[in-house]
Design a protein around this motif. Structure first.
Motif, PDB file in Angstrom:
ATOM      1  N   ALA A 188       5.660  -2.520 -45.617  1.00 43.66           N
ATOM      2  CA  ALA A 188       4.292  -2.026 -45.782  1.00 43.66           C
ATOM      3  C   ALA A 188       4.284  -0.674 -46.487  1.00 43.66           C
ATOM      4  CB  ALA A 188       3.616  -1.921 -44.414  1.00 43.66           C
ATOM      5  N   HIS A 189       5.255   0.168 -46.174  1.00 42.06           N
ATOM      6  CA  HIS A 189       5.334   1.492 -46.792  1.00 42.06           C
ATOM      7  C   HIS A 189       5.584   1.379 -48.287  1.00 42.06           C
ATOM      8  CE1 HIS A 189       6.297   5.710 -47.334  1.00 42.06           C
ATOM      9  NE2 HIS A 189       7.493   5.403 -47.787  1.00 42.06           N
ATOM     10  N   HIS A 190       6.524   0.545 -48.684  1.00 44.06           N
ATOM     11  CA  HIS A 190       6.854   0.437 -50.110  1.00 44.06           C
ATOM     12  C   HIS A 190       5.790  -0.339 -50.876  1.00 44.06           C
ATOM     13  CE1 HIS A 190      10.659   2.427 -49.838  1.00 44.06           C
ATOM     14  NE2 HIS A 190      11.157   1.570 -48.959  1.00 44.06           N
ATOM     15  N   ARG A 191       5.185  -1.301 -50.227  1.00 47.80           N
ATOM     16  CA  ARG A 191       4.169  -2.113 -50.914  1.00 47.80           C
ATOM     17  C   ARG A 191       2.872  -1.342 -51.060  1.00 47.80           C
ATOM     18  NH1 ARG A 191       2.664  -8.433 -49.676  1.00 47.80           N
ATOM     19  NH2 ARG A 191       0.812  -8.559 -50.999  1.00 47.80           N
ATOM     20  N   GLY A 192       2.595  -0.518 -50.084  1.00 38.12           N
ATOM     21  CA  GLY A 192       1.312   0.177 -50.051  1.00 38.12           C
ATOM     22  C   GLY A 192       0.280  -0.694 -49.356  1.00 38.12           C
ATOM     23  N   VAL A 193      -0.287  -0.198 -48.290  1.00 38.34           N
ATOM     24  CA  VAL A 193      -1.275  -0.979 -47.536  1.00 38.34           C
ATOM     25  C   VAL A 193      -2.546  -0.152 -47.410  1.00 38.34           C
ATOM     26  CG1 VAL A 193       0.324  -2.432 -46.235  1.00 38.34           C
ATOM     27  CG2 VAL A 193      -0.204  -0.128 -45.385  1.00 38.34           C
ATOM     28  N   LYS A 194      -3.666  -0.857 -47.328  1.00 34.74           N
ATOM     29  CA  LYS A 194      -4.956  -0.186 -47.196  1.00 34.74           C
ATOM     30  C   LYS A 194      -5.302   0.073 -45.734  1.00 34.74           C
ATOM     31  CE  LYS A 194      -6.739  -2.169 -51.488  1.00 34.74           C
ATOM     32  NZ  LYS A 194      -7.781  -3.041 -52.106  1.00 34.74           N
ATOM     33  N   ARG A 195      -4.784  -0.783 -44.866  1.00 37.19           N
ATOM     34  CA  ARG A 195      -4.941  -0.553 -43.432  1.00 37.19           C
ATOM     35  C   ARG A 195      -3.575  -0.160 -42.890  1.00 37.19           C
ATOM     36  NH1 ARG A 195      -7.145  -4.756 -38.692  1.00 37.19           N
ATOM     37  NH2 ARG A 195      -6.930  -3.240 -36.969  1.00 37.19           N
ATOM     38  N   PRO A 196      -3.469   0.904 -42.110  1.00 44.52           N
ATOM     39  CA  PRO A 196      -2.147   1.389 -41.686  1.00 44.52           C
ATOM     40  C   PRO A 196      -1.460   0.460 -40.692  1.00 44.52           C
ATOM     41  CG  PRO A 196      -3.893   2.690 -40.677  1.00 44.52           C
ATOM     42  CD  PRO A 196      -4.557   1.793 -41.675  1.00 44.52           C
ATOM     43  N   LEU A 197      -0.145   0.625 -40.640  1.00 43.60           N
ATOM     44  CA  LEU A 197       0.710  -0.106 -39.713  1.00 43.60           C
ATOM     45  C   LEU A 197       1.520   0.917 -38.933  1.00 43.60           C
ATOM     46  CD1 LEU A 197       1.747  -2.958 -38.836  1.00 43.60           C
ATOM     47  CD2 LEU A 197       3.568  -2.663 -40.540  1.00 43.60           C
ATOM     48  N   GLN A 198       1.663   0.695 -37.638  1.00 45.54           N
ATOM     49  CA  GLN A 198       2.440   1.591 -36.795  1.00 45.54           C
ATOM     50  C   GLN A 198       3.507   0.813 -36.043  1.00 45.54           C
ATOM     51  OE1 GLN A 198      -0.310   3.708 -34.256  1.00 45.54           O
ATOM     52  NE2 GLN A 198      -1.177   4.892 -35.955  1.00 45.54           N
ATOM     53  N   LEU A 199       4.551   1.534 -35.676  1.00 49.37           N
ATOM     54  CA  LEU A 199       5.654   0.989 -34.900  1.00 49.37           C
ATOM     55  C   LEU A 199       5.815   1.811 -33.634  1.00 49.37           C
ATOM     56  CD1 LEU A 199       8.330  -0.788 -34.715  1.00 49.37           C
ATOM     57  CD2 LEU A 199       9.473   1.154 -35.812  1.00 49.37           C
ATOM     58  N   GLY A 200       5.991   1.132 -32.502  1.00 50.12           N
ATOM     59  CA  GLY A 200       6.273   1.819 -31.251  1.00 50.12           C
ATOM     60  C   GLY A 200       7.434   1.156 -30.543  1.00 50.12           C
TER      61      GLY A 200
END
Length: 388
Positions: A121-133
């Motif tokens: 997602a970081h390299h592709r670029g996303v309009k809605r964020p993604l998080q990891l926990g």
């Protein structure tokens, strides 16, 4: 740019860290943080002050706005001691269409997929964020997630929909029982058993509390379950004592008795109500003990407190997962997860991850290649959705 590892390569790295709950998880956390940093992703950690050898890790990619999808997993695994493994538990081995290794199913397979998705997602670029926990100490009572969730709030924009990747065969699990447990120490007064009425047997007094649990189980089972409770098997709250210890000899009233009273609370019921009912019974038994000897008492401390996951009406997390998997059936489970803790903190939550829970904690634990690949396909669809 740093090398992008495949989901399988990521799982191989994660499994290689023997993060049994009794031990440290810092080498794994260090490795994941370094890997994400190599891809330009800032990861934060929360270190447990009471256990400085353990830490949670969380990160955010995409625009710095609220509403992220959160991928949640735990880093700890159960012990392998005494289990008859056919291969090294901390090395992923593929055979017969399965990936074997401690945590491949519960739940480093999902963790690997989540890390892959975050980097993608970081390299592709996303309009809605993604998080990891990534939490710790899930396997000993889900004690590591609440402080992680609290620590995330001031550092990351508030997420909206949480996907907890416990093994669910990539189905949307929307509800599970709460789990509440209380360490109970009954302190009696020792006398020779021939003088029984003048002593207080901790074991026999503790048995009164265990019999109280048996009575509650019988009452609960006899009741007609409500609509929500009927989704679960069993469709009622259960009270349970799994181990008990105490006493020194057959002819001495027991000085001590130790056991853990546990409750598996179905959604729709309040775990706090069960705590109050148990503590009220403890006080009742204790009063009878102290009428014989004033130094007798019962000490109760909370072992863990895991809220249930309550099915949501048109929940955002459930809707998202169903749209990506095509699964529209109703699925609930009786075991507890960190999903209820996210829900209690104001997130919409659902469980969806690769593998069968029946394989969790077992010798020769595995996730099938097909399930792992299904998890990868899910993550591809999720990242594509977030990029739209």
């Amino acid at each position: 740019m740093a090398t992008i590892l495949t989901p399988l390569e990521l799982m191989q790295h994660l499994v290689s860290f023997p993060t049994v709950s009794r031990d440290t998880n810092l080498p794994l956390v260090d490795w994941v943080q370094d890997y994400l940093q190599g891809h330009g992703i800032t990861a934060h950690r929360w270190v447990d002050p009471a256990q400085p050898h353990k830490a949670a890790l969380f990160a955010h990619v995409g625009p710095e706005i609220e509403g992220a999808v959160v991928l949640s997993g735990h880093t700890d695994v159960v012990p392998v001691d005494g289990q008859p493994w056919d291969s090294d538990p901390f090395t992923v081995v593929e055979r017969d269409g399965k990936y074997f290794g401690r945590g491949t199913c519960d739940m480093k397979g999902f963790d690997a997929l989540a890390i892959w998705a975050l980097v993608e997602a970081h390299h592709r670029g996303v309009k809605r964020p993604l998080q990891l926990g990534l939490s710790f100490d899930e396997e000993i009572g889900c004690t590591g997630a609440p402080p992680m969730i609290e620590a995330m709030q001031p550092l990351l924009p508030k997420g909206a929909a949480v996907i907890v990747g416990e093994p669910s065969m990539m189905q949307a699990v929307t509800g599970h029982n709460g789990a509440y447990a209380y360490n109970t120490h009954v302190i009696g007064f020792e006398v020779h058993s021939s003088l029984l009425p003048t002593g207080v047997s901790a074991i026999m007094e503790g048995a009164k509390l265990i019999d109280w649990a048996n009575q509650r189980n019988a009452e609960n089972q006899a009741q007609e379950p409500g609509e929500m409770q009927a989704l679960f098997n069993p469709p009622f709250t259960t009270c349970h004592v799994g181990t008990i210890s105490g006493g020194t000899a057959n002819n001495i009233t027991a000085k001590d008795c130790h056991f853990m009273m546990g409750f598996r609370v179905v959604p729709g019921e309040n775990g706090d109500d069960w705590e109050k009912a148990y503590l009220a019974e403890v006080k009742k038994v204790e009063a009878g003990m102290q009428a014989i000897h004033p130094e007798a008492r019962i000490d109760v401390t909370q072992a863990f407190h895991v809220p249930g996951l309550v099915p949501e009406e048109a929940g955002e997390a459930e809707t998202l997962v169903r749209s990506l998997t095509g699964d529209n059936a109703t699925h609930v489970v009786t075991y507890g997860t960190e999903a209820g803790q996210f829900q209690a903190a104001g997130y919409s939550a659902v469980i969806c991850g690769p593998g069968d829970i029946a394989q969790a904690h077992q010798p020769n634990e595995y996730v099938t290649v097909a399930q792992f690949n299904a998890g990868h396909d899910f993550m591809k669809k999720l990242v594509a959705r977030l990029a739209q």
